[in-house]
Design a protein around this motif. Structure first.
Motif, mmCIF file in Angstrom:
data_model
loop_
_atom_site.group_PDB
_atom_site.id
_atom_site.type_symbol
_atom_site.label_atom_id
_atom_site.label_comp_id
_atom_site.label_asym_id
_atom_site.label_seq_id
_atom_site.Cartn_x
_atom_site.Cartn_y
_atom_site.Cartn_z
ATOM 1 N N ALA A 1 11.698 1.597 0.592
ATOM 2 C CA ALA A 1 11.344 2.613 1.645
ATOM 3 C C ALA A 1 9.626 2.733 1.746
ATOM 4 C CB ALA A 1 11.668 4.009 1.244
ATOM 5 N N TYR A 2 8.816 2.480 0.407
ATOM 6 C CA TYR A 2 7.529 2.403 0.655
ATOM 7 C C TYR A 2 6.945 1.230 1.613
ATOM 8 C CZ TYR A 2 2.750 2.050 -0.954
ATOM 9 O OH TYR A 2 1.355 1.844 -0.900
ATOM 10 N N VAL A 3 7.629 0.040 1.445
ATOM 11 C CA VAL A 3 7.273 -1.170 2.256
ATOM 12 C C VAL A 3 7.647 -0.744 3.737
ATOM 13 C CG1 VAL A 3 7.551 -3.636 2.587
ATOM 14 C CG2 VAL A 3 7.412 -2.655 0.276
ATOM 15 N N GLU A 4 8.719 -0.425 4.017
ATOM 16 C CA GLU A 4 9.351 -0.031 5.394
ATOM 17 C C GLU A 4 8.846 0.952 5.987
ATOM 18 O OE1 GLU A 4 11.312 -1.993 7.031
ATOM 19 O OE2 GLU A 4 11.143 -3.370 5.550
ATOM 20 N N SER A 5 7.889 1.705 5.474
ATOM 21 C CA SER A 5 7.249 2.900 5.877
ATOM 22 C C SER A 5 6.152 2.690 7.093
ATOM 23 C CB SER A 5 6.333 3.913 4.620
ATOM 24 O OG SER A 5 5.579 4.932 5.529
ATOM 25 N N ILE A 6 6.098 3.119 8.172
ATOM 26 C CA ILE A 6 5.242 3.185 9.193
ATOM 27 C C ILE A 6 4.077 3.828 9.008
ATOM 28 C CG2 ILE A 6 6.852 3.106 10.924
ATOM 29 C CD1 ILE A 6 6.431 5.724 11.695
ATOM 30 N N SER B 1 -1.755 4.905 5.105
ATOM 31 C CA SER B 1 -2.392 5.140 3.945
ATOM 32 C C SER B 1 -1.520 5.118 2.819
ATOM 33 C CB SER B 1 -2.990 6.544 3.884
ATOM 34 O OG SER B 1 -2.221 7.591 3.695
ATOM 35 N N ARG B 2 -1.952 4.902 1.609
ATOM 36 C CA ARG B 2 -0.900 4.565 0.452
ATOM 37 C C ARG B 2 -0.315 6.148 0.319
ATOM 38 N NH1 ARG B 2 -5.544 1.704 -2.558
ATOM 39 N NH2 ARG B 2 -4.939 -0.363 -2.309
ATOM 40 N N LEU B 3 -1.088 7.194 0.111
ATOM 41 C CA LEU B 3 -0.600 8.469 0.095
ATOM 42 C C LEU B 3 0.830 8.904 1.051
ATOM 43 C CD1 LEU B 3 -0.736 11.539 -1.405
ATOM 44 C CD2 LEU B 3 -2.474 12.025 0.068
ATOM 45 N N VAL C 1 1.529 5.101 -9.249
ATOM 46 C CA VAL C 1 1.008 3.541 -9.288
ATOM 47 C C VAL C 1 0.928 3.319 -7.615
ATOM 48 C CG1 VAL C 1 1.724 1.449 -9.808
ATOM 49 C CG2 VAL C 1 1.976 2.907 -11.456
ATOM 50 N N LEU C 2 2.000 3.517 -6.862
ATOM 51 C CA LEU C 2 1.968 3.051 -5.665
ATOM 52 C C LEU C 2 0.818 3.794 -4.795
ATOM 53 C CD1 LEU C 2 5.641 2.892 -4.416
ATOM 54 C CD2 LEU C 2 3.972 1.179 -4.649
ATOM 55 N N MET C 3 0.302 5.286 -5.152
ATOM 56 C CA MET C 3 -0.582 5.875 -4.505
ATOM 57 C C MET C 3 -2.036 5.183 -5.070
ATOM 58 S SD MET C 3 0.083 9.929 -4.684
ATOM 59 C CE MET C 3 1.685 10.524 -5.135
ATOM 60 N N VAL C 4 -2.024 4.597 -6.055
ATOM 61 C CA VAL C 4 -3.370 4.096 -6.528
ATOM 62 C C VAL C 4 -3.260 2.766 -6.089
ATOM 63 C CG1 VAL C 4 -4.729 3.438 -8.664
ATOM 64 C CG2 VAL C 4 -3.565 5.529 -8.287
ATOM 65 N N ILE C 5 -2.493 1.949 -6.327
ATOM 66 C CA ILE C 5 -2.624 0.460 -5.943
ATOM 67 C C ILE C 5 -1.617 -0.158 -5.089
ATOM 68 C CG2 ILE C 5 -3.768 -0.115 -8.138
ATOM 69 C CD1 ILE C 5 -1.196 -1.433 -9.174
ATOM 70 N N GLY C 6 -0.689 0.471 -4.552
ATOM 71 C CA GLY C 6 0.193 -0.016 -3.726
ATOM 72 C C GLY C 6 -0.335 -0.661 -2.355
ATOM 73 N N PRO C 7 0.523 -1.578 -1.875
ATOM 74 C CA PRO C 7 -0.249 -2.060 -0.612
ATOM 75 C C PRO C 7 -0.112 -1.541 0.638
ATOM 76 C CG PRO C 7 2.088 -2.902 -1.019
ATOM 77 C CD PRO C 7 1.734 -1.988 -2.243
ATOM 78 N N GLU C 8 -1.471 -1.609 1.548
ATOM 79 C CA GLU C 8 -1.693 -0.673 2.676
ATOM 80 C C GLU C 8 -1.478 -1.660 3.650
ATOM 81 O OE1 GLU C 8 -4.451 2.877 2.113
ATOM 82 O OE2 GLU C 8 -5.508 1.158 1.269
ATOM 83 N N GLY C 9 -1.305 -0.885 4.987
ATOM 84 C CA GLY C 9 -1.658 -1.792 6.322
ATOM 85 C C GLY C 9 -0.590 -2.977 6.341
ATOM 86 N N LYS C 10 -1.024 -4.221 6.443
ATOM 87 C CA LYS C 10 -0.311 -5.400 6.605
ATOM 88 C C LYS C 10 -0.069 -6.087 5.093
ATOM 89 C CE LYS C 10 0.038 -5.650 11.089
ATOM 90 N NZ LYS C 10 1.107 -4.919 11.741
#
Length: 134
Positions: free
Chosen positions: A31-36, A39-41, A102-111
């Motif tokens: 769900a994180y990766v598929e989010s439109i 920002s990480r938050l 962890v996702l809020m700190v180092i999760g992938p952003e944008g592309k």
């Protein structure tokens, strides 16, 4: 391990529970990766809003299963109840508490992490190398 003998039946139960242990985390990550969101938050809030209730509900029903197994007289079922409730408890804490942090700190952003973008960049790089050799 709690004085149990690690036999064939317990080893089969542990193997079966490996799927349980990663299930919630996979749902949150997908769900994180598929989010439109960008920002990480915001990308972290999306899975918690969309999947959090379902994950928590699934954990509650699995704990209910464990509670029923605790009432049996067979040692295997009581041991299995400990294994399943412990696995679900750790998986729930990991997927709804630790992983979002962890996702809020180092999760992938944008592309970042998008395989189509990565494949396109690799393809462009190979074209550039091939054209420079001519």
């Amino acid at each position: 391990m709690l004085g149990w003998e690690f036999g064939m039946v317990i080893s089969m139960a542990v193997v079966m529970l490996i799927g349980f242990s990663v299930d919630y985390t996979v749902h949150v990550c997908h769900a994180y990766v598929e989010s439109i969101q960008e920002s990480r938050l915001e990308k972290t809030r999306d899975p918690l809003k969309k999947m959090g209730v379902s994950i928590f509900g699934d954990a509650i029903t699995t704990f209910g299963t464990g509670a029923v197994l605790f009432m049996t007289t067979l040692v295997f079922f009581i041991n299995f109840a400990w294994v399943i409730t412990g696995t679900i408890a750790f998986s729930l804490m990991w997927s709804l508490l630790f992983l979002p942090s962890v996702l809020m700190v180092i999760g992938p952003e944008g592309k970042a992490g998008n395989l189509q973008v990565i494949a396109s960049k690799v393809k462009d790089r190979f074209k550039k190398i091939a054209s420079s050799k001519k």
